[in-house]
Write a protein that holds these residues in place. Structure first.
Motif, PDB file in Angstrom:
ATOM      1  N   ARG A   1       0.824  -1.211   0.000  1.00  0.00           N
ATOM      2  CA  ARG A   1       0.000   0.000   0.000  1.00  0.00           C
ATOM      3  C   ARG A   1       0.860   1.263   0.000  1.00  0.00           C
ATOM      4  O   ARG A   1       0.415   2.313  -0.453  1.00  0.00           O
ATOM      5  CB  ARG A   1      -0.945   0.013   1.216  1.00  0.00           C
ATOM      6  CG  ARG A   1      -2.040  -1.031   1.164  1.00  0.00           C
ATOM      7  CD  ARG A   1      -3.246  -0.591   2.002  1.00  0.00           C
ATOM      8  NE  ARG A   1      -2.927  -0.391   3.408  1.00  0.00           N
ATOM      9  CZ  ARG A   1      -3.000  -1.349   4.334  1.00  0.00           C
ATOM     10  NH1 ARG A   1      -3.350  -2.588   3.981  1.00  0.00           N
ATOM     11  NH2 ARG A   1      -2.721  -1.085   5.585  1.00  0.00           N
ATOM     12  N   ASP A   2       2.100   1.160   0.533  1.00  0.00           N
ATOM     13  CA  ASP A   2       2.977   2.331   0.625  1.00  0.00           C
ATOM     14  C   ASP A   2       4.035   2.378  -0.474  1.00  0.00           C
ATOM     15  O   ASP A   2       4.899   3.255  -0.471  1.00  0.00           O
ATOM     16  CB  ASP A   2       3.685   2.351   1.989  1.00  0.00           C
ATOM     17  CG  ASP A   2       2.762   2.821   3.101  1.00  0.00           C
ATOM     18  OD1 ASP A   2       1.550   2.938   2.831  1.00  0.00           O
ATOM     19  OD2 ASP A   2       3.247   3.069   4.221  1.00  0.00           O
ATOM     20  N   VAL A   3       4.012   1.418  -1.385  1.00  0.00           N
ATOM     21  CA  VAL A   3       5.012   1.350  -2.456  1.00  0.00           C
ATOM     22  C   VAL A   3       4.416   1.915  -3.750  1.00  0.00           C
ATOM     23  O   VAL A   3       3.302   1.551  -4.129  1.00  0.00           O
ATOM     24  CB  VAL A   3       5.475  -0.103  -2.687  1.00  0.00           C
ATOM     25  CG1 VAL A   3       6.379  -0.191  -3.904  1.00  0.00           C
ATOM     26  CG2 VAL A   3       6.203  -0.619  -1.446  1.00  0.00           C
ATOM     27  N   SER A   4       5.155   2.790  -4.421  1.00  0.00           N
ATOM     28  CA  SER A   4       4.665   3.349  -5.679  1.00  0.00           C
ATOM     29  C   SER A   4       4.683   2.279  -6.763  1.00  0.00           C
ATOM     30  O   SER A   4       5.500   1.348  -6.727  1.00  0.00           O
ATOM     31  CB  SER A   4       5.538   4.529  -6.116  1.00  0.00           C
ATOM     32  OG  SER A   4       6.790   4.075  -6.584  1.00  0.00           O
ATOM     33  N   ASN A   5       3.783   2.419  -7.728  1.00  0.00           N
ATOM     34  CA  ASN A   5       3.697   1.441  -8.809  1.00  0.00           C
ATOM     35  C   ASN A   5       4.985   1.396  -9.621  1.00  0.00           C
ATOM     36  O   ASN A   5       5.441   0.322 -10.032  1.00  0.00           O
ATOM     37  CB  ASN A   5       2.513   1.767  -9.724  1.00  0.00           C
ATOM     38  CG  ASN A   5       2.277   0.686 -10.763  1.00  0.00           C
ATOM     39  OD1 ASN A   5       1.852  -0.414 -10.439  1.00  0.00           O
ATOM     40  ND2 ASN A   5       2.558   0.982 -12.031  1.00  0.00           N
TER      41      ASN A   5
ATOM     42  N   LEU B   1      -1.654  -9.211  -4.578  1.00  0.00           N
ATOM     43  CA  LEU B   1      -2.330  -8.145  -5.309  1.00  0.00           C
ATOM     44  C   LEU B   1      -3.680  -8.652  -5.803  1.00  0.00           C
ATOM     45  O   LEU B   1      -3.880  -9.864  -5.962  1.00  0.00           O
ATOM     46  CB  LEU B   1      -1.484  -7.708  -6.514  1.00  0.00           C
ATOM     47  CG  LEU B   1      -0.156  -6.999  -6.241  1.00  0.00           C
ATOM     48  CD1 LEU B   1       0.619  -6.828  -7.545  1.00  0.00           C
ATOM     49  CD2 LEU B   1      -0.382  -5.633  -5.584  1.00  0.00           C
ATOM     50  N   SER B   2      -4.593  -7.748  -6.061  1.00  0.00           N
ATOM     51  CA  SER B   2      -5.861  -8.157  -6.670  1.00  0.00           C
ATOM     52  C   SER B   2      -5.574  -8.653  -8.079  1.00  0.00           C
ATOM     53  O   SER B   2      -4.520  -8.342  -8.655  1.00  0.00           O
ATOM     54  CB  SER B   2      -6.823  -6.971  -6.719  1.00  0.00           C
ATOM     55  OG  SER B   2      -6.339  -5.980  -7.609  1.00  0.00           O
TER      56      SER B   2
ATOM     57  N   LEU C   1      -2.337  -5.897 -14.559  1.00  0.00           N
ATOM     58  CA  LEU C   1      -1.769  -4.632 -15.044  1.00  0.00           C
ATOM     59  C   LEU C   1      -0.251  -4.602 -14.837  1.00  0.00           C
ATOM     60  O   LEU C   1       0.504  -4.131 -15.691  1.00  0.00           O
ATOM     61  CB  LEU C   1      -2.419  -3.453 -14.314  1.00  0.00           C
ATOM     62  CG  LEU C   1      -3.871  -3.136 -14.691  1.00  0.00           C
ATOM     63  CD1 LEU C   1      -4.435  -2.055 -13.783  1.00  0.00           C
ATOM     64  CD2 LEU C   1      -3.950  -2.691 -16.156  1.00  0.00           C
ATOM     65  N   LEU C   2       0.179  -5.116 -13.679  1.00  0.00           N
ATOM     66  CA  LEU C   2       1.613  -5.143 -13.369  1.00  0.00           C
ATOM     67  C   LEU C   2       2.358  -6.065 -14.341  1.00  0.00           C
ATOM     68  O   LEU C   2       3.439  -5.723 -14.847  1.00  0.00           O
ATOM     69  CB  LEU C   2       1.823  -5.609 -11.931  1.00  0.00           C
ATOM     70  CG  LEU C   2       3.254  -5.574 -11.389  1.00  0.00           C
ATOM     71  CD1 LEU C   2       3.813  -4.162 -11.435  1.00  0.00           C
ATOM     72  CD2 LEU C   2       3.292  -6.104  -9.947  1.00  0.00           C
ATOM     73  N   LYS C   3       1.786  -7.224 -14.614  1.00  0.00           N
ATOM     74  CA  LYS C   3       2.400  -8.158 -15.564  1.00  0.00           C
ATOM     75  C   LYS C   3       2.473  -7.548 -16.954  1.00  0.00           C
ATOM     76  O   LYS C   3       3.453  -7.749 -17.698  1.00  0.00           O
ATOM     77  CB  LYS C   3       1.618  -9.467 -15.599  1.00  0.00           C
ATOM     78  CG  LYS C   3       1.747 -10.309 -14.339  1.00  0.00           C
ATOM     79  CD  LYS C   3       0.879 -11.559 -14.407  1.00  0.00           C
ATOM     80  CE  LYS C   3       0.989 -12.376 -13.124  1.00  0.00           C
ATOM     81  NZ  LYS C   3       0.124 -13.578 -13.143  1.00  0.00           N
TER      82      LYS C   3
ATOM     83  N   LYS D   1       5.856  -6.852 -19.113  1.00  0.00           N
ATOM     84  CA  LYS D   1       5.990  -7.476 -20.431  1.00  0.00           C
ATOM     85  C   LYS D   1       6.518  -6.497 -21.457  1.00  0.00           C
ATOM     86  O   LYS D   1       7.349  -6.852 -22.311  1.00  0.00           O
ATOM     87  CB  LYS D   1       4.633  -8.039 -20.867  1.00  0.00           C
ATOM     88  CG  LYS D   1       4.659  -8.726 -22.223  1.00  0.00           C
ATOM     89  CD  LYS D   1       3.275  -9.275 -22.563  1.00  0.00           C
ATOM     90  CE  LYS D   1       3.265  -9.926 -23.946  1.00  0.00           C
ATOM     91  NZ  LYS D   1       1.908 -10.441 -24.292  1.00  0.00           N
ATOM     92  N   PHE D   2       6.054  -5.254 -21.386  1.00  0.00           N
ATOM     93  CA  PHE D   2       6.438  -4.271 -22.401  1.00  0.00           C
ATOM     94  C   PHE D   2       7.565  -3.341 -21.941  1.00  0.00           C
ATOM     95  O   PHE D   2       7.929  -2.413 -22.652  1.00  0.00           O
ATOM     96  CB  PHE D   2       5.212  -3.445 -22.805  1.00  0.00           C
ATOM     97  CG  PHE D   2       4.194  -4.239 -23.579  1.00  0.00           C
ATOM     98  CD1 PHE D   2       4.404  -4.538 -24.926  1.00  0.00           C
ATOM     99  CD2 PHE D   2       3.049  -4.711 -22.957  1.00  0.00           C
ATOM    100  CE1 PHE D   2       3.472  -5.288 -25.633  1.00  0.00           C
ATOM    101  CE2 PHE D   2       2.109  -5.457 -23.664  1.00  0.00           C
ATOM    102  CZ  PHE D   2       2.323  -5.751 -25.015  1.00  0.00           C
ATOM    103  N   MET D   3       8.095  -3.575 -20.759  1.00  0.00           N
ATOM    104  CA  MET D   3       9.210  -2.757 -20.274  1.00  0.00           C
ATOM    105  C   MET D   3      10.488  -3.158 -20.989  1.00  0.00           C
ATOM    106  O   MET D   3      10.834  -4.331 -21.079  1.00  0.00           O
ATOM    107  CB  MET D   3       9.389  -2.912 -18.764  1.00  0.00           C
ATOM    108  CG  MET D   3      10.574  -2.124 -18.203  1.00  0.00           C
ATOM    109  SD  MET D   3      10.755  -2.333 -16.416  1.00  0.00           S
ATOM    110  CE  MET D   3       9.410  -1.327 -15.820  1.00  0.00           C
ATOM    111  N   GLY D   4      11.201  -2.194 -21.499  1.00  0.00           N
ATOM    112  CA  GLY D   4      12.462  -2.470 -22.181  1.00  0.00           C
ATOM    113  C   GLY D   4      13.595  -2.683 -21.194  1.00  0.00           C
ATOM    114  O   GLY D   4      13.374  -2.784 -19.981  1.00  0.00           O
TER     115      GLY D   4
END
Length: 335
Positions: free
Chosen positions: A254-258, A280-281, A287-289, A293-296
């Protein structure tokens, strides 16, 4: 080429070239602020041109030789040998750099490393002029802390003397420095119960970057396995998040930024990733996955910084009693 390369980068390239075994030994001897700068530079170097590496190694050899020449026969002797070996201009460049380094090597190194209370105990009996001189070479925050321990009258006198010091004979500085070193050495030996130990080491390692932490732990595992085990049993690192209970993990998240969460999982172990996603829900996990996936490609230093931020959140919540960290010896939990 020389003017385009910073001193920190030269140090980083030199350590990389020397290899991890030698580099880790050297790194531990550097001041904390320099360790952080050099390790950050190492982590961000992707490739070094062979010509640049050779230039830096050659310069290091020349600097080491020049320093030895000075010790052997003085400045004229050093200049003469360098002139014969490198030519007049290169010899001048090396001597200028060596001179700049020597000017930065300030006196009273042991005083700068001493515990403020020990330093206060020593200086409290010294003449105000001596105290003022020593304080001129201390870190400002340490000097302020020591000065606050003196009486109001002495504070003013010492401050006035600091403000009016312009030049002091090197001979006088050297004489006072040797006296301070002898007294501080005896003082430190007689008060070792308040300094160092596993707790202090863990507190320090909890604040350094991951690269430095890994280097030190790795070396301790070779030199003192029992000490390494004791330190690791008390040291919380990012991967230890798998040992937290579900409620604690969810409180941390809850205290960690995305942004930090995404970066921290780049290259994280499957076990760590599973623990995060399981807390996580479904929507947030999907959304995180997708972001992962698209992070370079990202720099290792950026990933480690994000992981350290999450560890900082965990430690803060643990200190506040909002979560339970299963590290080392701790009180039992009553359900």
């Amino acid at each position: 080429m020389e003017k385009k390369i910073t001193g920190v980068k030269k140090a980083a390239v030199l350590l990389i070239s020397l290899g991890p075994d030698i580099a880790s030994q050297i790194l531990k001897l550097l001041p904390d602020n320099l360790i952080q700068k050099v390790t950050y530079e190492i982590a961000n170097i992707d490739y070094v041109e062979p010509a640049e590496r050779d230039f830096i190694l050659e310069e290091f050899v020349h600097m080491a030789s020049a320093r030895q020449y000075l010790l052997d026969g003085g400045i004229d002797y050093a200049k003469d040998l360098l002139h014969k070996a490198l030519g007049s201009q290169r010899a001048k460049d090396i001597m200028d750099m060596l001179n700049q380094i020597q000017q930065r090597e300030k006196p009273f190194a042991i005083a700068r490393k001493a515990d403020p209370q020990q330093l206060t105990n020593l200086l409290i009996t010294e003449h105000p002029q001596t105290v003022a001189l020593v304080m001129c070479y201390l870190q400002p925050d340490k000097a302020a802390l020591v000065l606050s321990k003196f009486s109001d009258e002495l504070q003013v006198e010492i401050a006035e003397r600091i403000g009016t010091i312009s030049r002091t004979s090197p001979t006088v500085i050297n004489k006072i420095e040797k006296i301070m070193e002898n007294k501080l050495s005896n003082l430190i030996e007689n008060n070792t119960e308040t300094v160092g130990g596993v707790k202090s080491l863990v507190e320090i390692l909890n604040s350094v970057d991951r690269t430095t932490e890994k280097n030190i732990i790795s070396d301790l595992e070779t030199r003192q396995p029992e000490l390494a085990d004791e330190v690791k049993s008390n040291l919380f690192i990012f991967e230890d998040i798998v040992g937290l209970d579900r409620a604690s993990i969810q409180r941390v998240l809850r205290d960690v930024s995305n942004d930090d969460l995404v970066l921290s999982l780049k290259g994280a172990s499957e076990e760590v990733a599973d623990v995060i996603f399981n807390n996580l829900s479904k929507r947030a996990g999907d959304l995180l996955k997708e972001e992962l996936k698209f992070m370079g490609p990202v720099r290792l230093s950026a990933v480690e910084e994000a992981q350290q931020k999450i560890v900082a959140v965990i430690r803060r919540l643990d200190e506040a009693g909002e979560i339970i960290m299963g590290r080392g010896e701790q009180d039992s939990v009553i359900i």
